[in-house]
Design a protein around this motif. Structure first.
Motif, PDB file in Angstrom:
ATOM      1  N   ALA A  18       0.729  -1.218   0.076  1.00  0.00           N
ATOM      2  CA  ALA A  18      -0.054  -0.040  -0.069  1.00  0.00           C
ATOM      3  C   ALA A  18       0.919   1.190  -0.143  1.00  0.00           C
ATOM      4  O   ALA A  18       1.346   1.722   0.913  1.00  0.00           O
ATOM      5  N   ASP A  24      -1.234  -2.609  -4.529  1.00  0.00           N
ATOM      6  CA  ASP A  24      -2.590  -3.321  -4.217  1.00  0.00           C
ATOM      7  C   ASP A  24      -3.768  -2.298  -3.674  1.00  0.00           C
ATOM      8  O   ASP A  24      -4.705  -2.446  -4.087  1.00  0.00           O
ATOM      9  N   TRP A  25      -3.240  -1.598  -2.802  1.00  0.00           N
ATOM     10  CA  TRP A  25      -4.031  -0.289  -1.936  1.00  0.00           C
ATOM     11  C   TRP A  25      -3.461   0.802  -2.036  1.00  0.00           C
ATOM     12  O   TRP A  25      -2.116   0.968  -2.640  1.00  0.00           O
ATOM     13  N   ASP A  49      -0.923   2.906  -9.259  1.00  0.00           N
ATOM     14  CA  ASP A  49      -1.981   1.721  -9.598  1.00  0.00           C
ATOM     15  C   ASP A  49      -1.354   0.953 -10.874  1.00  0.00           C
ATOM     16  O   ASP A  49      -1.167  -0.368 -10.740  1.00  0.00           O
ATOM     17  N   THR A  54      -8.605   5.740  -9.830  1.00  0.00           N
ATOM     18  CA  THR A  54      -8.154   4.288  -9.567  1.00  0.00           C
ATOM     19  C   THR A  54      -9.237   3.374  -9.273  1.00  0.00           C
ATOM     20  O   THR A  54     -10.394   3.905  -8.592  1.00  0.00           O
ATOM     21  N   ARG A  55      -9.217   2.146  -9.229  1.00  0.00           N
ATOM     22  CA  ARG A  55     -10.320   1.201  -9.038  1.00  0.00           C
ATOM     23  C   ARG A  55      -9.698   0.463  -7.663  1.00  0.00           C
ATOM     24  O   ARG A  55     -10.394  -0.241  -7.055  1.00  0.00           O
ATOM     25  N   LYS A  56      -8.550   0.831  -7.508  1.00  0.00           N
ATOM     26  CA  LYS A  56      -7.873   0.073  -6.376  1.00  0.00           C
ATOM     27  C   LYS A  56      -8.603   0.430  -4.832  1.00  0.00           C
ATOM     28  O   LYS A  56      -9.083   1.419  -4.732  1.00  0.00           O
ATOM     29  N   PHE A  57      -8.215  -0.516  -3.797  1.00  0.00           N
ATOM     30  CA  PHE A  57      -8.848  -0.228  -2.476  1.00  0.00           C
ATOM     31  C   PHE A  57      -8.270   1.153  -1.917  1.00  0.00           C
ATOM     32  O   PHE A  57      -6.907   1.343  -1.751  1.00  0.00           O
TER      33      PHE A  57
END
Ligand code: DX5
Ligand code: ZN
Length: 235
Positions: free
Chosen positions: A9, A33-34, A28, A62-65
């Motif tokens: 992260a 990952d995050w 990203d 971004t679509r990441k967490f």
């Protein structure tokens, strides 16, 4: 020992704030990952950073967490705004929450943009005993153990926290929980194997990604090095 695959992260605190959207896109694409977002209020910690407006502006990049680490007093006043802004996970500091159980329940009750429920995190400063959160552990998806005193990026890792990682991993295993252990502060490709061996499975890295001298400007190389050295400790 952990059964989770490592989560890397990168902390955008070390990114170029004048190009924050581009920086988030870059990590990203580089395999983060995050996305770790450090929120500071100038009270709980001696620094001021960003709020829900910035999370909301970054959300479409971004679509990441989106992992929001709230280093603020009275977080109950803001957690809903962060969820509405697009936070996937919200972590509050135990030291800032006299009613921690209530705070964690509040986060658990929130839904984020995508409709899912918000992931619940609790964080501890280096000096706070890890046993202090054992009574709320089953409410938590994640425990963030600070490995520097919160407030600034680029500080030196505090090795005394390693014993807390081991004690927490032991408790999680003994109770059959799936809580993740996140470490935050001074974590790099050089020392990540130590915290991985202790039982961490989630690694925040600010300067080790954005200001890495071995991989200058190469976020993918920096993230891959952290991941490889963490994974090596699991085997
Ligand atoms: C410190 C923050 C960290 C910090 C990490 O208060 O919570 O996320 O930005 O930065 P590095 O990896 O540079 O120590
Ligand atoms: Zn953080």
């Amino acid at each position: 020992m952990t059964t989770h695959a490592p989560i890397i992260a990168p902390s955008i605190l070390s990114a170029d704030f004048a190009r924050l959207g581009e920086e988030v896109r870059a990590i990203d694409e580089a395999g983060a990952d995050w996305i770790h977002v450090d929120v500071m209020d100038g009270h709980f910690v001696p620094n001021l950073t960003i709020g829900p407006l910035v999370v909301s502006a970054l959300r479409p990049t971004t679509r990441k967490f989106m992992d929001c680490h709230l280093m603020i007093e009275s977080p109950e006043r803001y957690v809903e705004a962060f969820a509405d802004a697009g936070a996937d996970g919200i972590t509050v500091h135990a030291e800032a929450c006299p009613h921690l159980h209530r705070n964690l329940q509040q986060i658990a009750s929130l839904r984020h943009h995508g409709g899912g429920s918000v992931s619940v995190g609790v964080s501890l400063n280096p000096h706070t005993p890890v046993e202090s959160i054992f009574s709320v552990l089953d409410l938590c998806d994640l425990v963030l153990l600070m490995t520097v005193n919160p407030g600034f990026g680029g500080q030196a890792f505090i090795p005394q926290v390693r014993a807390k990682i081991r004690a927490l991993r032991q408790e999680i295993v003994a109770r059959g929980l799936s809580t993740r252990i996140q470490v935050d502060g001074g974590v790099s490709e050089i020392n990540v194997h130590e915290v991985a061996a202790d039982g961490a499975d989630n690694y925040v890295a600010g300067s080790a990604v954005f200001k890495n001298k071995r991989h200058p400007g190469d976020y993918a190389g920096a993230i891959a090095a952290i991941r490889a050295n963490a994974a090596a400790a699991y085997t």
